[in-house]
Design a protein around this motif. Structure first.
Motif, PDB file in Angstrom:
ATOM      1  N   LEU A 181       0.947  -1.426  -0.029  1.00  0.00           N
ATOM      2  CA  LEU A 181      -0.058   0.075  -0.128  1.00  0.00           C
ATOM      3  C   LEU A 181       0.664   1.337  -0.071  1.00  0.00           C
ATOM      4  O   LEU A 181       2.059   1.294   0.550  1.00  0.00           O
ATOM      5  CB  LEU A 181      -0.837  -0.004   1.095  1.00  0.00           C
ATOM      6  CG  LEU A 181      -1.792  -1.180   1.456  1.00  0.00           C
ATOM      7  CD1 LEU A 181      -2.677  -1.175   2.731  1.00  0.00           C
ATOM      8  CD2 LEU A 181      -2.808  -1.273   0.333  1.00  0.00           C
ATOM      9  N   ASP A 182       0.487   2.499  -0.355  1.00  0.00           N
ATOM     10  CA  ASP A 182       1.020   3.764  -0.637  1.00  0.00           C
ATOM     11  C   ASP A 182       1.032   4.413   0.821  1.00  0.00           C
ATOM     12  O   ASP A 182       0.086   4.048   1.929  1.00  0.00           O
ATOM     13  CB  ASP A 182       0.414   4.665  -1.453  1.00  0.00           C
ATOM     14  CG  ASP A 182      -0.991   4.903  -1.275  1.00  0.00           C
ATOM     15  OD1 ASP A 182      -1.087   5.472  -0.214  1.00  0.00           O
ATOM     16  OD2 ASP A 182      -1.892   4.689  -2.102  1.00  0.00           O
ATOM     17  N   PRO A 183       1.675   5.304   1.123  1.00  0.00           N
ATOM     18  CA  PRO A 183       1.769   5.804   2.656  1.00  0.00           C
ATOM     19  C   PRO A 183       0.651   6.192   3.116  1.00  0.00           C
ATOM     20  O   PRO A 183       0.159   5.992   4.547  1.00  0.00           O
ATOM     21  CB  PRO A 183       2.768   7.150   2.593  1.00  0.00           C
ATOM     22  CG  PRO A 183       3.583   6.611   1.232  1.00  0.00           C
ATOM     23  CD  PRO A 183       2.605   5.913   0.299  1.00  0.00           C
ATOM     24  N   LEU A 184      -0.332   6.858   2.370  1.00  0.00           N
ATOM     25  CA  LEU A 184      -1.390   7.601   2.901  1.00  0.00           C
ATOM     26  C   LEU A 184      -2.501   6.145   3.389  1.00  0.00           C
ATOM     27  O   LEU A 184      -2.846   6.212   4.285  1.00  0.00           O
ATOM     28  CB  LEU A 184      -2.329   8.456   1.805  1.00  0.00           C
ATOM     29  CG  LEU A 184      -3.297   9.205   2.454  1.00  0.00           C
ATOM     30  CD1 LEU A 184      -2.188  10.278   3.254  1.00  0.00           C
ATOM     31  CD2 LEU A 184      -3.913  10.317   1.538  1.00  0.00           C
ATOM     32  N   THR A 186      -1.421   3.329   3.863  1.00  0.00           N
ATOM     33  CA  THR A 186      -0.901   2.525   4.996  1.00  0.00           C
ATOM     34  C   THR A 186      -1.371   3.178   6.436  1.00  0.00           C
ATOM     35  O   THR A 186      -1.564   2.352   7.155  1.00  0.00           O
ATOM     36  CB  THR A 186       0.699   2.737   4.910  1.00  0.00           C
ATOM     37  OG1 THR A 186       1.099   2.059   3.686  1.00  0.00           O
ATOM     38  CG2 THR A 186       1.378   2.138   6.101  1.00  0.00           C
ATOM     39  N   ALA A 187      -1.402   4.371   6.477  1.00  0.00           N
ATOM     40  CA  ALA A 187      -1.760   5.236   7.829  1.00  0.00           C
ATOM     41  C   ALA A 187      -3.028   4.514   8.018  1.00  0.00           C
ATOM     42  O   ALA A 187      -3.338   4.452   9.249  1.00  0.00           O
ATOM     43  CB  ALA A 187      -1.509   6.574   7.567  1.00  0.00           C
ATOM     44  N   THR A 188      -4.286   4.723   6.988  1.00  0.00           N
ATOM     45  CA  THR A 188      -5.576   4.512   7.448  1.00  0.00           C
ATOM     46  C   THR A 188      -5.554   2.954   8.007  1.00  0.00           C
ATOM     47  O   THR A 188      -6.379   2.691   9.089  1.00  0.00           O
ATOM     48  CB  THR A 188      -6.597   4.650   6.242  1.00  0.00           C
ATOM     49  OG1 THR A 188      -5.811   3.876   5.235  1.00  0.00           O
ATOM     50  CG2 THR A 188      -6.747   6.049   5.963  1.00  0.00           C
ATOM     51  N   VAL A 189      -4.710   2.102   7.077  1.00  0.00           N
ATOM     52  CA  VAL A 189      -4.958   0.630   7.812  1.00  0.00           C
ATOM     53  C   VAL A 189      -4.420   0.417   8.986  1.00  0.00           C
ATOM     54  O   VAL A 189      -4.938  -0.212  10.027  1.00  0.00           O
ATOM     55  CB  VAL A 189      -4.319  -0.160   6.619  1.00  0.00           C
ATOM     56  CG1 VAL A 189      -4.197  -1.554   7.326  1.00  0.00           C
ATOM     57  CG2 VAL A 189      -5.188  -0.385   5.334  1.00  0.00           C
TER      58      VAL A 189
END
Ligand code: ATP
Ligand code: MG
Lengths: 253, 264
Positions: A181-184, A186-189
């Motif tokens: 996943l991309d960084p953004l 990634t943060a939500t997950v």
């Protein structure tokens, strides 16, 4: 008095049938409600460790206890009941692509039903509502009837988390849940996993490759190298230098 | 710093032994078999006149015969649909038992596959002859023949489809605590359903054609009428039967091709 650990490894060894050492003499306890991050080089045995906890992999010797019950000899129904209380999140999401989000989420609930009811799709009204609530918790309720393969990677991983929530798990195992996943996203997950840990008290064990993420989310970090436990510290005691050492190839611990 | 040595190709790989050897063997087999079986291509051309003669005699179709053969034509289609459905339904559990990614017991898998291989070696004409002897002349014999024939063919196609599926969803359902049957229903079926339907339609196409021939042996349907007209040298009726069968086969092929394009 301290609470009994939810998971306990005692002298666990795992040797694959081709002779590869997966785990070597692993002993440690995981207290209830912990957010544990496992780090280590590729091939260190992180996935192996995780998969012994829900018996997707068998161990060669030693003992694992979950809620003080040895799990080595579980089979059939008792094994399925064990797995029911342990959710698992995969790097590749592992959704059923051609099925709807709703069906994917409901599939997390099948172990609460006799097989014939799952075949007919006879889920109770309460469980259908639970599916909607699970999706609301990962902010995807509007995708209920979308086909799973029409979602983005981050959305798919959140559907997978909603599926896991249907199990009403006490433990969630996540094997590199954000590696693709991309960084953004990634943060939500990762935030979602953190919320489940804090709000529901679910014990979360995550394999990660990113040191930064490990430091951001973990209560405690353990490090593996060549199947051995080479590092184990609460987050307050973790230093950058320690983590670099775990990743330094061939270096002595 | 030393680099690991680059592995050397074995001489088998270097001289392409498998590719060249295979081609040579194939050529030898082709030449040898055409000599041994005594196939005479010349005969095909020298007897071409007889063929033309037959065509001329069929060139006046008895159109009013069409009304007679509609019923047996429908029966042929029904036989094909029934036989294919029964065969495919039985094929599903056997396909699951033969798939190496679902069944880890090599013994069980091999026994199932051996059984399927045996079924497939039975020629459909032999089956038809046997079942006409058992059930008497009529469509029952045809349906049973087609069911067994489709079973053998479809089960192999099905298990090969199953072996190509993505195992991720199965892993996820296993980790959820689902039973084996639930796993197959939730994680395997959606992945294979379209290909199964596609192979089902393909088999149906073959069976519509096959059932005309089977009827010739007395297994019901249009074939019975085909045989009768030929025996009576009533070639104007034969012509109608052949044309009507052609139309039916074309329509079925068209429908099934369209459905398969939509599905895949
Ligand atoms: N099914 C298997 N059969 C044989 N050996 C295996 C199997 N699965 C893993 N291994 C080996 O066991 C060791 C540990 O693998 P594992 O997958 O646990 O590593 P990992 O830390 O998760 O690595 P990665 O970061 O690449 O996912 C590796 O040497 C690997 O090659
Ligand atoms: Mg791994």
């Amino acid at each position: 008095m301290t609470q009994a650990p939810i998971i306990s490894f005692k002298g666990v060894n795992k040797i694959y049938s081709n002779g590869t050492v997966g785990l070597k003499d692993i002993s440690f306890d995981i207290p209830r409600g912990q957010f544990l991050v496992v780090v280590g080089l590729s091939g260190a045995g992180k996935s192996t460790l995780l998969r012994t906890i829900n018996r997707m992999h068998e161990i060669t010797s030693g003992e694992i206890t979950i809620e003080e019950e040895p799990i080595n000899d579980y089979k059939g129904q008792s094994l399925r009941l064990l797995r029911r209380k342990i959710g698992m999140i995969f790097q590749g999401f592992n959704l059923i692509n051609r099925s709807s989000v709703e069906r994917n989420v409901l599939s997390g609930r099948v172990s609460y039903y006799p097989t014939w009811k799952t075949l007919c799709g006879l889920f109770s009204k309460a469980d259908r509502e639970m599916a909607v609530r699970s999706l609301q918790r990962v902010n995807l309720a509007d995708k209920l009837y979308t086909r799973a393969d029409e979602l983005s990677g981050g959305q798919q991983q959140r559907v997978a988390i909603a599926r896991t929530l249907m199990q009403d798990p006490k433990i969630i195992l996540a094997d590199e849940p954000v590696a693709s996943l991309d960084p953004l996203t990634t943060a939500t997950v990762m935030d979602t996993l953190q919320r489940l840990n804090r709000e529901d008290g679910i014990t979360v064990i995550v394999n990660l490759h990113s040191v930064a993420l490990a430091r951001k989310y973990a209560d405690r970090i353990i490090g593996l190298r060549a199947g051995q436990l080479v590092y184990d510290q609460p987050i307050a005691a973790v230093t950058e230098a320690d983590l670099n050492k775990i990743y330094a190839e061939g270096a002595e611990a | 710093m030393t680099y690991p040595e680059i592995p050397r190709r074995s001489w088998v790989q270097r001289w392409h032994v498998k590719g060249i050897g295979g081609t040579v063997v194939l050529l030898v087999l082709l030449v040898a078999s055409s000599q041994m079986t005594g196939v005479d291509v010349g005969m095909f051309f020298s007897n071409f006149g007889q063929f033309m003669n037959l065509l001329v005699r069929m060139s006046h179709p008895a159109w009013d015969y069409t009304t007679v053969i509609i019923q047996p034509l429908l029966e042929t289609i029904q036989m094909a649909i029934l036989g294919t459905t029964i065969g495919a339904a039985f094929a599903i559990p056997f396909a699951v038992l033969s798939a190496s990614n679902l069944i880890h017991s090599r013994l069980l898998r091999n026994v199932t596959r051996l059984f399927l291989d045996l079924v497939r070696t039975l020629p459909d004409l032999l089956l038809a002859a046997i079942f006409v002897a058992i059930f008497g002349i009529g469509s029952t014999a045809g349906v049973v023949t087609l069911a067994i024939f489709s079973f053998g063919m479809v089960s192999k196609l099905f298990y090969e489809v199953i072996e190509t599926i993505d195992m991720g969803p199965l892993e996820a359902l296993e980790s959820v605590g689902a039973s084996k049957v639930t796993i197959i229903w939730y994680a395997v079926l959606p992945q294979i359903l379209n290909q199964f339907i596609s192979y089902f339609l393909y088999t149906l196409e073959i069976n519509v054609r096959a059932s005309t021939v089977l009827g010739y042996l007395g297994a019901g349907g249009i074939g019975v009428f085909l045989q009768r007209s030929l025996n009576e040298f009533n070639y104007s009726q034969t012509a109608v039967i052949i044309l009507a069968t052609l139309v039916v086969v074309l329509v079925i092929d068209g429908i099934s091709n369209h459905l398969r394009r939509v599905l895949l």
